[in-house]
Motif scaffolding. Structure first.
Motif, mmCIF file in Angstrom:
data_model
loop_
_atom_site.group_PDB
_atom_site.id
_atom_site.type_symbol
_atom_site.label_atom_id
_atom_site.label_comp_id
_atom_site.label_asym_id
_atom_site.label_seq_id
_atom_site.Cartn_x
_atom_site.Cartn_y
_atom_site.Cartn_z
ATOM 1 N N SER A 66 0.852 -1.188 0.000
ATOM 2 C CA SER A 66 0.000 0.000 0.000
ATOM 3 C C SER A 66 0.888 1.238 0.000
ATOM 4 O O SER A 66 1.956 1.237 0.605
ATOM 5 C CB SER A 66 -0.933 0.014 1.212
ATOM 6 O OG SER A 66 -0.190 0.079 2.404
ATOM 7 N N ALA A 67 0.439 2.263 -0.709
ATOM 8 C CA ALA A 67 1.174 3.522 -0.785
ATOM 9 C C ALA A 67 0.229 4.653 -0.467
ATOM 10 O O ALA A 67 -0.925 4.658 -0.919
ATOM 11 C CB ALA A 67 1.782 3.701 -2.177
ATOM 12 N N GLU A 68 0.731 5.607 0.303
ATOM 13 C CA GLU A 68 -0.090 6.750 0.705
ATOM 14 C C GLU A 68 0.749 8.012 0.759
ATOM 15 O O GLU A 68 1.973 7.954 0.834
ATOM 16 C CB GLU A 68 -0.682 6.506 2.106
ATOM 17 C CG GLU A 68 -1.636 5.353 2.206
ATOM 18 C CD GLU A 68 -2.166 5.169 3.627
ATOM 19 O OE1 GLU A 68 -3.191 4.479 3.781
ATOM 20 O OE2 GLU A 68 -1.565 5.719 4.570
ATOM 21 N N MET A 69 0.038 9.144 0.750
ATOM 22 C CA MET A 69 0.681 10.433 1.019
ATOM 23 C C MET A 69 -0.150 11.128 2.098
ATOM 24 O O MET A 69 -1.096 11.864 1.768
ATOM 25 C CB MET A 69 0.777 11.287 -0.241
ATOM 26 C CG MET A 69 1.882 10.861 -1.167
ATOM 27 S SD MET A 69 2.392 12.171 -2.315
ATOM 28 C CE MET A 69 3.233 13.298 -1.202
ATOM 29 N N PRO A 70 0.187 10.917 3.349
ATOM 30 C CA PRO A 70 -0.580 11.543 4.436
ATOM 31 C C PRO A 70 -0.572 13.071 4.356
ATOM 32 O O PRO A 70 -1.549 13.712 4.720
ATOM 33 C CB PRO A 70 0.145 11.076 5.700
ATOM 34 C CG PRO A 70 0.925 9.881 5.292
ATOM 35 C CD PRO A 70 1.260 10.056 3.846
ATOM 36 N N ASP A 71 0.516 13.640 3.869
ATOM 37 C CA ASP A 71 0.572 15.073 3.591
ATOM 38 C C ASP A 71 1.592 15.316 2.492
ATOM 39 O O ASP A 71 2.230 14.383 2.014
ATOM 40 C CB ASP A 71 0.872 15.887 4.857
ATOM 41 C CG ASP A 71 2.201 15.531 5.489
ATOM 42 O OD1 ASP A 71 2.206 15.067 6.640
ATOM 43 O OD2 ASP A 71 3.233 15.695 4.797
ATOM 44 N N ALA A 72 1.738 16.564 2.111
ATOM 45 C CA ALA A 72 2.577 16.887 0.947
ATOM 46 C C ALA A 72 4.056 16.651 1.206
ATOM 47 O O ALA A 72 4.849 16.646 0.262
ATOM 48 C CB ALA A 72 2.342 18.340 0.536
ATOM 49 N N THR A 73 4.435 16.456 2.455
ATOM 50 C CA THR A 73 5.850 16.285 2.778
ATOM 51 C C THR A 73 6.215 14.841 3.082
ATOM 52 O O THR A 73 7.351 14.550 3.445
ATOM 53 C CB THR A 73 6.244 17.154 3.983
ATOM 54 O OG1 THR A 73 5.534 16.705 5.140
ATOM 55 C CG2 THR A 73 5.930 18.622 3.720
ATOM 56 N N LEU A 74 5.275 13.927 2.944
ATOM 57 C CA LEU A 74 5.556 12.544 3.313
ATOM 58 C C LEU A 74 4.808 11.577 2.413
ATOM 59 O O LEU A 74 3.597 11.685 2.232
ATOM 60 C CB LEU A 74 5.160 12.281 4.765
ATOM 61 C CG LEU A 74 5.340 10.834 5.270
ATOM 62 C CD1 LEU A 74 6.820 10.456 5.266
ATOM 63 C CD2 LEU A 74 4.739 10.663 6.667
ATOM 64 N N ALA A 75 5.562 10.625 1.864
ATOM 65 C CA ALA A 75 4.968 9.505 1.140
ATOM 66 C C ALA A 75 5.434 8.220 1.813
ATOM 67 O O ALA A 75 6.580 8.130 2.246
ATOM 68 C CB ALA A 75 5.399 9.508 -0.327
ATOM 69 N N THR A 76 4.531 7.256 1.924
ATOM 70 C CA THR A 76 4.894 5.995 2.562
ATOM 71 C C THR A 76 4.566 4.822 1.652
ATOM 72 O O THR A 76 3.614 4.866 0.869
ATOM 73 C CB THR A 76 4.161 5.800 3.898
ATOM 74 O OG1 THR A 76 2.750 5.765 3.652
ATOM 75 C CG2 THR A 76 4.481 6.923 4.864
ATOM 76 N N LEU A 77 5.380 3.801 1.771
ATOM 77 C CA LEU A 77 5.146 2.540 1.063
ATOM 78 C C LEU A 77 5.221 1.427 2.113
ATOM 79 O O LEU A 77 6.235 1.297 2.792
ATOM 80 C CB LEU A 77 6.197 2.321 -0.021
ATOM 81 C CG LEU A 77 6.088 1.041 -0.844
ATOM 82 C CD1 LEU A 77 4.817 1.042 -1.683
ATOM 83 C CD2 LEU A 77 7.307 0.874 -1.743
#
Lengths: 114, 114
Positions: A66-77
């Motif tokens: 799963s991939a997300e961007m909780p805010d504009a300064t952080l992306a997670t995989l």
């Protein structure tokens, strides 16, 4: 010195464990890419986001990734559960939506699943 | 689907000599961008040179130049006066406009012999 920051740089984990990789894109960049690099497949796109919205995640195994961007300064995989075949280098890259611009790559996370 | 092919898995060159790395691609698009990336052992992806498909003039960056043949869908990289620091994996990549995902070739490993 603007750069894409990925953490951790290296991760060794046991099969079945959850793995989270993080990426801080360059400030102001509105497009974020996740690529995976393996010896066999080379560099392949897993997912990408524009203005934090996912545009394409067709390259990602949906059952465990799963991939997300909780805010504009952080992306997670995230990978849950991890498997030995997930061992690879995972790159994050960011860029702007302008015709003549490039994507800037982070230094990658080397994941080893044992 | 767009594909990028690098037919030379490995190349070597003597220091101070010239070497050419080959790349072909397949696309039905008329407006696109081509790139060469360098990946040294540090695994950082470094942009070497970029070519816009609408430009007939071949791009050059210091010792690096390309031979872009649009009709033949060929995009080779020439490295002049090779230096030890040029030893790395080189990836040819393609994308359409708007900072969309890159499609990469499998890479060419370049060795520089002192």
């Amino acid at each position: 010195d603007a750069r894409v920051t990925q953490t951790p740089r290296h991760k060794v984990t046991e099969m079945g464990q959850e793995v989270t990789m993080r990426c801080q894109p360059i400030l102001g960049h509105n497009t974020v890419f996740w690529y995976r690099q393996t010896m066999m497949q080379g560099l392949e796109l897993l997912a990408y986001f524009r203005n934090r919205a996912p545009l394409d995640d067709s390259g990602m195994p949906k059952d465990r990734f799963s991939a997300e961007m909780p805010d504009a300064t952080l992306a997670t995989l995230k990978i849950q559960p991890s498997e030995p075949r997930d061992s690879a280098v995972y790159f994050c890259a960011s860029g702007l939506v302008l015709p003549n611009t490039e994507a800037f790559f982070g230094q990658g996370t080397r994941l080893t699943v044992v | 689907a767009q594909t990028v092919t690098q037919s030379q898995p490995e190349m070597s060159v003597q220091e101070a000599e010239t070497v050419t790395l080959s790349c072909t691609y397949d696309t039905s698009e008329s407006d696109y961008y081509l790139f060469w990336y360098k990946q040294p052992p540090s695994r950082q992806m470094i942009l070497v040179i970029r070519q816009e498909a609408y430009k007939q003039q071949n791009a050059t960056e210091n010792r690096f130049s390309v031979n872009f043949q649009k009709a033949a869908k060929s995009f080779s990289l020439k490295i002049s006066d090779s230096q030890l620091g040029d030893a790395a994996m080189y990836f040819c990549a393609y994308r359409v406009r708007g900072n969309t995902p890159l499609v990469f070739g499998k890479g060419t490993r370049l060795s520089v012999i002192a």
